[in-house]
Motif scaffolding. Structure first.
Motif, PDB file in Angstrom:
ATOM      1  N   ILE A   1       9.294   9.553   0.712  1.00  0.00           N
ATOM      2  CA  ILE A   1       9.454   8.243   0.075  1.00  0.00           C
ATOM      3  C   ILE A   1       9.991   7.223   1.083  1.00  0.00           C
ATOM      4  O   ILE A   1       9.500   6.086   1.148  1.00  0.00           O
ATOM      5  CB  ILE A   1      10.379   8.360  -1.144  1.00  0.00           C
ATOM      6  N   ARG A   2      10.981   7.622   1.879  1.00  0.00           N
ATOM      7  CA  ARG A   2      11.550   6.695   2.882  1.00  0.00           C
ATOM      8  C   ARG A   2      10.508   6.318   3.930  1.00  0.00           C
ATOM      9  O   ARG A   2      10.477   5.176   4.422  1.00  0.00           O
ATOM     10  CB  ARG A   2      12.765   7.341   3.537  1.00  0.00           C
ATOM     11  N   ARG A   3       9.643   7.272   4.271  1.00  0.00           N
ATOM     12  CA  ARG A   3       8.611   6.954   5.259  1.00  0.00           C
ATOM     13  C   ARG A   3       7.672   5.881   4.729  1.00  0.00           C
ATOM     14  O   ARG A   3       7.187   5.034   5.482  1.00  0.00           O
ATOM     15  CB  ARG A   3       7.832   8.234   5.597  1.00  0.00           C
ATOM     16  N   ARG A   4       7.416   5.898   3.458  1.00  0.00           N
ATOM     17  CA  ARG A   4       6.548   4.869   2.869  1.00  0.00           C
ATOM     18  C   ARG A   4       7.286   3.545   2.679  1.00  0.00           C
ATOM     19  O   ARG A   4       6.659   2.481   2.705  1.00  0.00           O
ATOM     20  CB  ARG A   4       5.990   5.386   1.542  1.00  0.00           C
ATOM     21  N   ILE A   5       8.604   3.610   2.508  1.00  0.00           N
ATOM     22  CA  ILE A   5       9.376   2.365   2.453  1.00  0.00           C
ATOM     23  C   ILE A   5       9.299   1.643   3.786  1.00  0.00           C
ATOM     24  O   ILE A   5       9.238   0.401   3.848  1.00  0.00           O
ATOM     25  CB  ILE A   5      10.842   2.666   2.059  1.00  0.00           C
ATOM     26  N   GLU A   6       9.255   2.417   4.855  1.00  0.00           N
ATOM     27  CA  GLU A   6       9.198   1.815   6.186  1.00  0.00           C
ATOM     28  C   GLU A   6       7.880   1.066   6.424  1.00  0.00           C
ATOM     29  O   GLU A   6       7.797   0.241   7.341  1.00  0.00           O
ATOM     30  CB  GLU A   6       9.383   2.900   7.249  1.00  0.00           C
ATOM     31  N   GLU A   7       6.853   1.354   5.613  1.00  0.00           N
ATOM     32  CA  GLU A   7       5.596   0.627   5.761  1.00  0.00           C
ATOM     33  C   GLU A   7       5.713  -0.817   5.280  1.00  0.00           C
ATOM     34  O   GLU A   7       4.848  -1.645   5.602  1.00  0.00           O
ATOM     35  CB  GLU A   7       4.487   1.339   4.964  1.00  0.00           C
ATOM     36  N   LEU A   8       6.758  -1.127   4.507  1.00  0.00           N
ATOM     37  CA  LEU A   8       6.918  -2.465   3.949  1.00  0.00           C
ATOM     38  C   LEU A   8       7.631  -3.388   4.929  1.00  0.00           C
ATOM     39  O   LEU A   8       8.646  -3.031   5.534  1.00  0.00           O
ATOM     40  CB  LEU A   8       7.717  -2.407   2.638  1.00  0.00           C
ATOM     41  N   ASP A   9       7.077  -4.569   5.087  1.00  0.00           N
ATOM     42  CA  ASP A   9       7.709  -5.657   5.843  1.00  0.00           C
ATOM     43  C   ASP A   9       7.697  -6.869   4.924  1.00  0.00           C
ATOM     44  O   ASP A   9       6.654  -7.496   4.705  1.00  0.00           O
ATOM     45  CB  ASP A   9       6.925  -5.936   7.135  1.00  0.00           C
ATOM     46  N   MET A  10       8.860  -7.187   4.367  1.00  0.00           N
ATOM     47  CA  MET A  10       8.928  -8.251   3.371  1.00  0.00           C
ATOM     48  C   MET A  10       8.563  -9.607   3.942  1.00  0.00           C
ATOM     49  O   MET A  10       8.248 -10.545   3.193  1.00  0.00           O
ATOM     50  CB  MET A  10      10.327  -8.306   2.751  1.00  0.00           C
TER      51      MET A  10
ATOM     52  N   ASP B   1       5.971  -9.924   5.857  1.00  0.00           N
ATOM     53  CA  ASP B   1       4.514  -9.863   6.061  1.00  0.00           C
ATOM     54  C   ASP B   1       3.850  -9.662   4.698  1.00  0.00           C
ATOM     55  O   ASP B   1       3.971  -8.587   4.086  1.00  0.00           O
ATOM     56  CB  ASP B   1       4.175  -8.710   7.004  1.00  0.00           C
ATOM     57  N   THR B   2       3.152 -10.681   4.216  1.00  0.00           N
ATOM     58  CA  THR B   2       2.485 -10.592   2.906  1.00  0.00           C
ATOM     59  C   THR B   2       1.423  -9.506   2.900  1.00  0.00           C
ATOM     60  O   THR B   2       1.196  -8.822   1.895  1.00  0.00           O
ATOM     61  CB  THR B   2       1.855 -11.942   2.544  1.00  0.00           C
TER      62      THR B   2
ATOM     63  N   ASN C   1      -1.291  -4.621   0.830  1.00  0.00           N
ATOM     64  CA  ASN C   1      -1.963  -3.357   1.175  1.00  0.00           C
ATOM     65  C   ASN C   1      -1.075  -2.139   0.962  1.00  0.00           C
ATOM     66  O   ASN C   1      -1.457  -1.031   1.347  1.00  0.00           O
ATOM     67  CB  ASN C   1      -2.416  -3.394   2.635  1.00  0.00           C
ATOM     68  N   PHE C   2       0.091  -2.344   0.368  1.00  0.00           N
ATOM     69  CA  PHE C   2       1.021  -1.237   0.164  1.00  0.00           C
ATOM     70  C   PHE C   2       0.386  -0.186  -0.749  1.00  0.00           C
ATOM     71  O   PHE C   2       0.022  -0.453  -1.893  1.00  0.00           O
ATOM     72  CB  PHE C   2       2.322  -1.767  -0.461  1.00  0.00           C
TER      73      PHE C   2
ATOM     74  N   ARG D   1      14.045 -18.357  -1.061  1.00  0.00           N
ATOM     75  CA  ARG D   1      12.885 -18.467  -1.951  1.00  0.00           C
ATOM     76  C   ARG D   1      11.743 -17.568  -1.490  1.00  0.00           C
ATOM     77  O   ARG D   1      11.054 -16.940  -2.301  1.00  0.00           O
ATOM     78  CB  ARG D   1      12.420 -19.928  -2.018  1.00  0.00           C
ATOM     79  N   ASP D   2      11.517 -17.522  -0.185  1.00  0.00           N
ATOM     80  CA  ASP D   2      10.465 -16.637   0.343  1.00  0.00           C
ATOM     81  C   ASP D   2      10.764 -15.175   0.036  1.00  0.00           C
ATOM     82  O   ASP D   2       9.863 -14.399  -0.298  1.00  0.00           O
ATOM     83  CB  ASP D   2      10.324 -16.837   1.853  1.00  0.00           C
ATOM     84  N   LEU D   3      12.034 -14.790   0.143  1.00  0.00           N
ATOM     85  CA  LEU D   3      12.412 -13.409  -0.144  1.00  0.00           C
ATOM     86  C   LEU D   3      12.168 -13.079  -1.610  1.00  0.00           C
ATOM     87  O   LEU D   3      11.657 -11.999  -1.952  1.00  0.00           O
ATOM     88  CB  LEU D   3      13.881 -13.196   0.211  1.00  0.00           C
ATOM     89  N   ARG D   4      12.550 -14.022  -2.495  1.00  0.00           N
ATOM     90  CA  ARG D   4      12.322 -13.784  -3.921  1.00  0.00           C
ATOM     91  C   ARG D   4      10.817 -13.726  -4.238  1.00  0.00           C
ATOM     92  O   ARG D   4      10.373 -12.914  -5.070  1.00  0.00           O
ATOM     93  CB  ARG D   4      12.984 -14.887  -4.740  1.00  0.00           C
ATOM     94  N   ALA D   5      10.010 -14.604  -3.594  1.00  0.00           N
ATOM     95  CA  ALA D   5       8.560 -14.565  -3.813  1.00  0.00           C
ATOM     96  C   ALA D   5       7.975 -13.248  -3.326  1.00  0.00           C
ATOM     97  O   ALA D   5       7.115 -12.642  -3.994  1.00  0.00           O
ATOM     98  CB  ALA D   5       7.892 -15.741  -3.100  1.00  0.00           C
ATOM     99  N   ALA D   6       8.434 -12.781  -2.129  1.00  0.00           N
ATOM    100  CA  ALA D   6       7.945 -11.498  -1.617  1.00  0.00           C
ATOM    101  C   ALA D   6       8.368 -10.362  -2.543  1.00  0.00           C
ATOM    102  O   ALA D   6       7.620  -9.401  -2.775  1.00  0.00           O
ATOM    103  CB  ALA D   6       8.481 -11.268  -0.202  1.00  0.00           C
ATOM    104  N   ARG D   7       9.586 -10.486  -3.095  1.00  0.00           N
ATOM    105  CA  ARG D   7      10.073  -9.468  -4.023  1.00  0.00           C
ATOM    106  C   ARG D   7       9.178  -9.423  -5.267  1.00  0.00           C
ATOM    107  O   ARG D   7       8.830  -8.339  -5.755  1.00  0.00           O
ATOM    108  CB  ARG D   7      11.522  -9.802  -4.388  1.00  0.00           C
ATOM    109  N   ASP D   8       8.793 -10.593  -5.800  1.00  0.00           N
ATOM    110  CA  ASP D   8       7.904 -10.632  -6.967  1.00  0.00           C
ATOM    111  C   ASP D   8       6.524 -10.068  -6.630  1.00  0.00           C
ATOM    112  O   ASP D   8       5.911  -9.375  -7.454  1.00  0.00           O
ATOM    113  CB  ASP D   8       7.777 -12.070  -7.475  1.00  0.00           C
ATOM    114  N   ASP D   9       6.019 -10.377  -5.428  1.00  0.00           N
ATOM    115  CA  ASP D   9       4.727  -9.809  -5.009  1.00  0.00           C
ATOM    116  C   ASP D   9       4.797  -8.287  -4.973  1.00  0.00           C
ATOM    117  O   ASP D   9       3.862  -7.597  -5.406  1.00  0.00           O
ATOM    118  CB  ASP D   9       4.331 -10.350  -3.635  1.00  0.00           C
ATOM    119  N   LEU D  10       5.897  -7.769  -4.444  1.00  0.00           N
ATOM    120  CA  LEU D  10       6.056  -6.322  -4.371  1.00  0.00           C
ATOM    121  C   LEU D  10       6.139  -5.720  -5.775  1.00  0.00           C
ATOM    122  O   LEU D  10       5.571  -4.652  -6.040  1.00  0.00           O
ATOM    123  CB  LEU D  10       7.304  -5.968  -3.565  1.00  0.00           C
TER     124      LEU D  10
END
Length: 394
Positions: A45-54, A56-57, A62-63, A219-228
């Motif tokens: 699970i942690r290895r897949r968390i590392e694939e995320l770059d908040m 990078d949209t 593509n997650f 705001r960008d962080l919150r938008a990326a959080r909503d996208d995720l």
């Protein structure tokens, strides 16, 4: 059925037993969160968390998409294989062989079948030579159809094995989605509990000249959080659809297994039994031909005697009945006499009625003539003035 096909069908029996003995594993039901996952699963699970770059949209969009790549390759390979081969339904061949056997009327050889004396008199019986010709034709059809059935069996065995691989890859994709969902939910919890509060605190403490920039980062962080969050929701939906596809694959596979078993049983057991029965029918007919001919001759004689006696009785009854009839039937004479009397009475009645009407008309004519004469006389008196003088004197 040829010896080659029979031998190949026997060899395929082992493959049929092997594919029908395979038990497919059941999918896991729940997604194990990171905090409850055992160490090996938590590492994945942690290895897949590392694939995320908040920041990078693309990494958010593509997650989890990489998990489907191998499954798509397997599916496309199966579809390509379907397009590149003839996949005529094996069920048609089974129905065709049944139709062929039913079209071969063994009743033609049944020496106990009762034929009419007319058929026997005219020789309308099925020649044994014609039956043998049809037997040979049916034998050839059975050989062709059993060959087709054997080809269908090989194709279905290949499809069943391919479905095993597809089920395995789909199950792996299903489990992989669970890892990505757990990783996404863990990342969302981390953002909600750490990143966003930290960024909010930074906005409160930052200098005024940088406050706008830091607020935009929040705001960008919150938008990326909503996208995720939306991406994780899509992964959950995909996992649900994938779980629904697993029993579908198993259902198709079970149907193929049943059909393969039926085909193999037909080739190994049913077709040889049919051929044995047909051969027995021919042998029985050959041994019964002589007895049948003698019996049919006796039956024909008896039927002719019975039919002639019956026909004679019927003809005699008709002739004697006509002989005993008179020239005219008494009922016909009575009817004609009654009709004649009624006709005479109708004529007399109509003549009397006519005489009465003419007498009445004559009286009416005299009355009308008198009235007309009086009217004309009165009109003439007015014209000469006689009528006025008479009135004055009065």
């Amino acid at each position: 059925m040829s010896a080659t096909i029979r031998e190949e069908a026997g060899k395929a029996l082992a493959d049929v037993e092997a594919v029908t003995a395979v038990v497919l594993p059941e999918p896991a039901r729940e997604v194990v969160p990171l905090e409850k996952a055992p160490t090996p699963l938590a590492s994945e699970i942690r290895r897949r968390i590392e694939e995320l770059d908040m920041a990078d949209t693309g990494s958010i969009v593509n997650f989890g998409s990489a998990a489907q790549a191998e499954l798509q390759q397997i599916s496309q390979a199966m579809l390509s294989d379907v397009r590149n081969k003839d996949v005529g339904p094996a069920g048609d061949s089974l129905r065709e062989i049944v139709t062929t056997i039913r079209g071969f009327s063994v009743s033609e050889l049944d020496v106990r079948r009762k034929r009419s004396w007319w058929e026997r008199l005219l020789g309308r019986t099925a020649p044994f030579a014609n039956f043998l010709a049809r037997f040979e034709d049916v034998q050839g059809q059975i050989d062709d159809i059993t060959g087709n059935l054997l080809n269908h069996e090989h194709k279905l065995l290949k499809d069943i094995k391919s479905l095993d691989v597809l089920y395995e890859k789909t199950l792996n994709f299903y489990d992989e989605l669970a890892l990505y969902i757990a990783a996404g939910e863990a990342k969302l919890a981390d953002i909600d509990q750490k990143d966003i509060p930290a960024k909010e605190a930074e906005v409160d403490k930052v200098a005024e000249d940088r406050k706008v920039m830091v607020a935009q980062e929040l705001r960008d962080l919150r938008a990326a959080r909503d996208d995720l969050e939306r991406r994780v929701h899509d992964l959950k939906l995909t996992r649900q659809v994938t779980m629904q596809s697993l029993p579908s694959i198993r259902l198709v596979q079970e149907n193929d297994k049943s059909l393969v078993t039926k085909i193999n049983s037909t080739l190994v057991n049913t077709v040889p039994l049919w051929e044995t029965q047909l051969a027995q029918a021919v042998t029985i007919q050959r041994s019964a031909e002589a007895a049948t001919a003698v019996r049919e001759a006796s039956d024909l004689t008896n039927e002719l005697l019975t039919a002639n006696a019956k026909n004679l009785r019927q003809a005699n009854e008709i002739v004697r009945t006509e002989m005993e009839r008179g020239v005219f039937d008494i009922e016909a004479v009575k009817t004609a006499n009654a009709d004649l009397i009624a006709t005479i009475e109708d004529s007399l009645r109509i003549a009397d009625e006519g005489k009465r009407k003419r007498a009445a008309a004559e009286i009416d004519l005299k009355k009308m003539e008198a009235e007309l004469r009086d009217t004309l006389a009165a009109a003439k008196a007015r014209a000469t003035g006689t009528g006025d003088t008479v009135a004055t004197s009065v």
